[in-house]
Motif scaffolding. Structure first.
Motif, PDB file in Angstrom:
ATOM      1  N   MET A 264     -23.360   2.048 140.962  1.00 43.59           N
ATOM      2  CA  MET A 264     -24.256   2.778 141.104  1.00 43.59           C
ATOM      3  C   MET A 264     -24.838   3.501 139.840  1.00 43.59           C
ATOM      4  O   MET A 264     -26.093   3.536 139.497  1.00 43.59           O
ATOM      5  CB  MET A 264     -24.220   3.852 142.142  1.00 43.59           C
ATOM      6  N   ASP A 265     -23.672   3.691 138.789  1.00 43.59           N
ATOM      7  CA  ASP A 265     -23.779   4.066 137.440  1.00 43.59           C
ATOM      8  C   ASP A 265     -24.745   2.804 136.804  1.00 43.59           C
ATOM      9  O   ASP A 265     -25.593   3.449 135.941  1.00 43.59           O
ATOM     10  CB  ASP A 265     -22.608   4.263 136.643  1.00 43.59           C
ATOM     11  N   ASP A 266     -24.389   1.491 136.793  1.00 42.79           N
ATOM     12  CA  ASP A 266     -24.857   0.458 136.252  1.00 42.79           C
ATOM     13  C   ASP A 266     -26.527   0.378 136.856  1.00 42.79           C
ATOM     14  O   ASP A 266     -27.648   0.259 136.008  1.00 42.79           O
ATOM     15  CB  ASP A 266     -24.366  -0.948 136.514  1.00 42.79           C
ATOM     16  N   VAL A 267     -26.812   0.540 138.112  1.00 46.72           N
ATOM     17  CA  VAL A 267     -28.158   0.574 138.794  1.00 46.72           C
ATOM     18  C   VAL A 267     -28.784   1.697 138.024  1.00 46.72           C
ATOM     19  O   VAL A 267     -30.083   1.530 137.732  1.00 46.72           O
ATOM     20  CB  VAL A 267     -27.997   0.947 140.346  1.00 46.72           C
ATOM     21  N   PHE A 268     -28.508   3.041 137.846  1.00 51.74           N
ATOM     22  CA  PHE A 268     -29.197   4.008 137.550  1.00 51.74           C
ATOM     23  C   PHE A 268     -29.515   3.842 135.889  1.00 51.74           C
ATOM     24  O   PHE A 268     -30.479   4.323 135.590  1.00 51.74           O
ATOM     25  CB  PHE A 268     -28.143   5.252 137.480  1.00 51.74           C
ATOM     26  N   MET A 269     -28.507   3.399 135.204  1.00 54.60           N
ATOM     27  CA  MET A 269     -28.675   3.125 133.889  1.00 54.60           C
ATOM     28  C   MET A 269     -29.867   2.103 133.381  1.00 54.60           C
ATOM     29  O   MET A 269     -30.746   2.245 132.962  1.00 54.60           O
ATOM     30  CB  MET A 269     -27.379   3.070 133.105  1.00 54.60           C
ATOM     31  N   ASN A 270     -29.602   1.021 134.592  1.00 55.76           N
ATOM     32  CA  ASN A 270     -30.822  -0.093 134.104  1.00 55.76           C
ATOM     33  C   ASN A 270     -31.934   0.496 134.511  1.00 55.76           C
ATOM     34  O   ASN A 270     -33.042  -0.237 134.131  1.00 55.76           O
ATOM     35  CB  ASN A 270     -30.078  -1.146 134.956  1.00 55.76           C
ATOM     36  N   LEU A 271     -32.158   1.359 135.609  1.00 58.43           N
ATOM     37  CA  LEU A 271     -33.495   1.588 135.892  1.00 58.43           C
ATOM     38  C   LEU A 271     -34.066   2.766 135.272  1.00 58.43           C
ATOM     39  O   LEU A 271     -35.264   2.659 134.888  1.00 58.43           O
ATOM     40  CB  LEU A 271     -33.520   2.140 137.447  1.00 58.43           C
ATOM     41  N   THR A 272     -33.339   3.620 134.579  1.00 58.45           N
ATOM     42  CA  THR A 272     -33.917   5.005 133.975  1.00 58.45           C
ATOM     43  C   THR A 272     -33.601   5.203 132.542  1.00 58.45           C
ATOM     44  O   THR A 272     -34.054   5.853 131.954  1.00 58.45           O
ATOM     45  CB  THR A 272     -33.310   6.047 134.655  1.00 58.45           C
TER      46      THR A 272
END
Length: 277
Positions: A264-272
């Motif tokens: 979820m860290d990767d998801v968050f960074m990739n989106l924001t």
């Protein structure tokens, strides 16, 4: 079953749009995370849902009917980022004053036991540690037996033991009572246990899905190989089956490897983005 919905929920402060036409669906008994960088609009969204702020436009639907906070206030519990309890009173006084406001307050002792408050029951709230205060805050919010519990960054600043304990208790309550939980957090590993996730940035809803769905859409799995020659190689893969195939084919030349699924860290960074807000 749908418990709470918003349709095009919007909040403006002058010319600034803090929340821009956000639509959410919270199903009964589920745990839902609202994620986003600082200033994204998470707390503003929750404050509209609990009645602290009046929406500029949009609908809030509780159960089957379009409504306002007055019609479902008694069915929710809230834990704010900053505690609203009286620091000069004891834990007992803070809890029991709340209990007197509700007729169905017979679960007080059960909550005291679950959140392990007996040892601090007669201490003044101001004298408690951060973790102790948070356990009291959550127990107090649950006294009314709410259908829906809002938690706005409930674990910020807490040690890992306290954070783990709090989420264990809340998960147990969900299983026992069907409690629905909506929470915000900056500890993204906590969102791994959510049933559904909404990601908000600059007031807009930019992604929503289950944890698995978000990871599939917005992350890659990383395989790092260290060869017998000392050379290292990192590659992005779609799934673990690709990793297994590569490891099998190159086994004779590989000295070590590390495989890391997307988080979820990767998801968050990739989106924001990676910049500091």
């Amino acid at each position: 079953m749908k418990l709470l919905q918003t349709t095009a929920l919007t909040k403006k402060f002058g010319n600034h749009t803090a929340v821009d036409r956000i639509s959410l669906t919270i199903n009964q008994g589920k745990m839902v995370a609202l994620l986003g960088p600082n200033g994204a609009g998470k707390s503003t969204t929750i404050n509209m849902l609990i009645g602290v702020l009046q929406p500029t436009s949009g609908q809030i639907i509780f159960g089957e009917n379009s409504t306002n906070i007055r019609n479902y206030r008694s069915k929710i519990g809230v834990v704010f980022q900053n505690s609203v309890l009286d620091s000069k009173l004891t834990v007992k006084d803070n809890v029991m004053l709340r209990a007197k406001m509700y007729s169905q307050s017979g679960n007080v002792q059960a909550l005291v036991d679950k959140f392990e408050l007996n040892s601090i029951w007669k201490q003044k709230y101001a004298s408690l540690s951060g973790g102790q205060k948070r356990r009291v805050d959550i127990a107090r919010a649950l006294i009314s037996g709410p259908k829906l519990l809002f938690l706005d960054e409930p674990s910020t600043g807490l040690d890992i033991q306290t954070r783990t304990k709090i989420w264990e208790i809340l998960d147990q309550l969900r299983k026992e009572t069907g409690l629905t939980i909506v929470f915000t957090t900056h500890y993204l590993e906590e969102s791994q246990n959510a049933d559904y996730i909404y990601i908000i940035d600059q007031g807009k809803l930019i992604a929503e899905d289950t944890v698995a769905g978000l990871q599939k859409k917005y992350t890659k799995n990383i395989l790092q190989l260290t060869y017998t020659t000392g050379e290292t190689k990192m590659m992005e893969l779609a799934n673990k089956d690709e990793a297994i195939k590569i490891l099998s084919e190159q086994a004779a030349d590989i000295n070590d490897f590390e495989y890391r699924p997307g988080t979820m860290d990767d998801v968050f960074m990739n989106l924001t983005g990676k910049e500091i807000r």
